[in-house]
Design a protein around this motif. Sequence first.
Motif, PDB file in Angstrom:
ATOM      1  N   UNK A  84       0.834  -1.203   0.000  1.00  0.00           N
ATOM      2  CA  UNK A  84       0.000   0.000   0.000  1.00  0.00           C
ATOM      3  C   UNK A  84       0.868   1.252   0.000  1.00  0.00           C
ATOM      4  N   UNK A  85       1.901   1.262   0.826  1.00  0.00           N
ATOM      5  CA  UNK A  85       2.811   2.403   0.881  1.00  0.00           C
ATOM      6  C   UNK A  85       3.490   2.631  -0.465  1.00  0.00           C
ATOM      7  N   UNK A  86       4.018   1.560  -1.048  1.00  0.00           N
ATOM      8  CA  UNK A  86       4.694   1.681  -2.340  1.00  0.00           C
ATOM      9  C   UNK A  86       3.745   2.199  -3.417  1.00  0.00           C
ATOM     10  N   UNK A  87       2.481   1.777  -3.376  1.00  0.00           N
ATOM     11  CA  UNK A  87       1.504   2.242  -4.360  1.00  0.00           C
ATOM     12  C   UNK A  87       1.205   3.724  -4.177  1.00  0.00           C
ATOM     13  N   UNK A  88       1.071   4.159  -2.937  1.00  0.00           N
ATOM     14  CA  UNK A  88       0.802   5.571  -2.666  1.00  0.00           C
ATOM     15  C   UNK A  88       1.987   6.429  -3.104  1.00  0.00           C
ATOM     16  N   UNK A  89       3.197   5.974  -2.841  1.00  0.00           N
ATOM     17  CA  UNK A  89       4.389   6.716  -3.279  1.00  0.00           C
ATOM     18  C   UNK A  89       4.415   6.808  -4.803  1.00  0.00           C
ATOM     19  N   UNK A  90       4.137   5.702  -5.493  1.00  0.00           N
ATOM     20  CA  UNK A  90       4.130   5.710  -6.956  1.00  0.00           C
ATOM     21  C   UNK A  90       3.037   6.635  -7.493  1.00  0.00           C
ATOM     22  N   UNK A  91       1.854   6.595  -6.882  1.00  0.00           N
ATOM     23  CA  UNK A  91       0.768   7.495  -7.293  1.00  0.00           C
ATOM     24  C   UNK A  91       1.170   8.953  -7.119  1.00  0.00           C
ATOM     25  N   UNK A  92       1.846   9.258  -6.011  1.00  0.00           N
ATOM     26  CA  UNK A  92       2.295  10.622  -5.756  1.00  0.00           C
ATOM     27  C   UNK A  92       3.309  11.065  -6.814  1.00  0.00           C
ATOM     28  N   UNK A  93       4.260  10.181  -7.122  1.00  0.00           N
ATOM     29  CA  UNK A  93       5.268  10.513  -8.138  1.00  0.00           C
ATOM     30  C   UNK A  93       4.615  10.719  -9.496  1.00  0.00           C
ATOM     31  N   UNK A  94       3.662   9.875  -9.831  1.00  0.00           N
ATOM     32  CA  UNK A  94       2.954  10.025 -11.109  1.00  0.00           C
ATOM     33  C   UNK A  94       2.199  11.348 -11.165  1.00  0.00           C
ATOM     34  N   UNK A  95       1.560  11.721 -10.064  1.00  0.00           N
ATOM     35  CA  UNK A  95       0.825  12.982  -9.996  1.00  0.00           C
ATOM     36  C   UNK A  95       1.781  14.162 -10.152  1.00  0.00           C
ATOM     37  N   UNK A  96       2.940  14.078  -9.482  1.00  0.00           N
ATOM     38  CA  UNK A  96       3.931  15.151  -9.586  1.00  0.00           C
ATOM     39  C   UNK A  96       4.436  15.298 -11.024  1.00  0.00           C
ATOM     40  N   UNK A  97       4.691  14.159 -11.671  1.00  0.00           N
ATOM     41  CA  UNK A  97       5.174  14.196 -13.055  1.00  0.00           C
ATOM     42  C   UNK A  97       4.105  14.772 -13.983  1.00  0.00           C
TER      43      UNK A  97
END
Length: 105
Positions: A84-97
């Motif tokens: 769950x943590x890894x998915x949230x981090x990836x979602x955040x990075x995708x949103x930032x990009x």
Amino acid sequence: MEHGSAEDDSASTFSFTDEDHTLANTLRFSLNQDPRVTFCGYSIPHPSQPRVNIRVQTTGDPANEILKDSCQDLLMICQHARKTFEQVVQDFKNKQALEAMNMEQ
């Protein structure tokens, strides 16, 4: 890990070396959620020794099997939390990009 006598498998004390309140309290909580457990508690014999004793008493099932089940449950909970943590981090990075690309346009 050591445990008590084999006379009554439904009650044992398990001794974990190189562990502290972090594991002991987590296991205690998990074990107390199991309806087969009638009592679970832990103690640290001496603050300068990295050892915890976990006492498990059950309704009749072998305490060591219930402890193994509880450890397996904790492993699954940790795996879920990590995923769950890894998915949230990836979602955040995708949103930032995506936001960075939108700002460039």
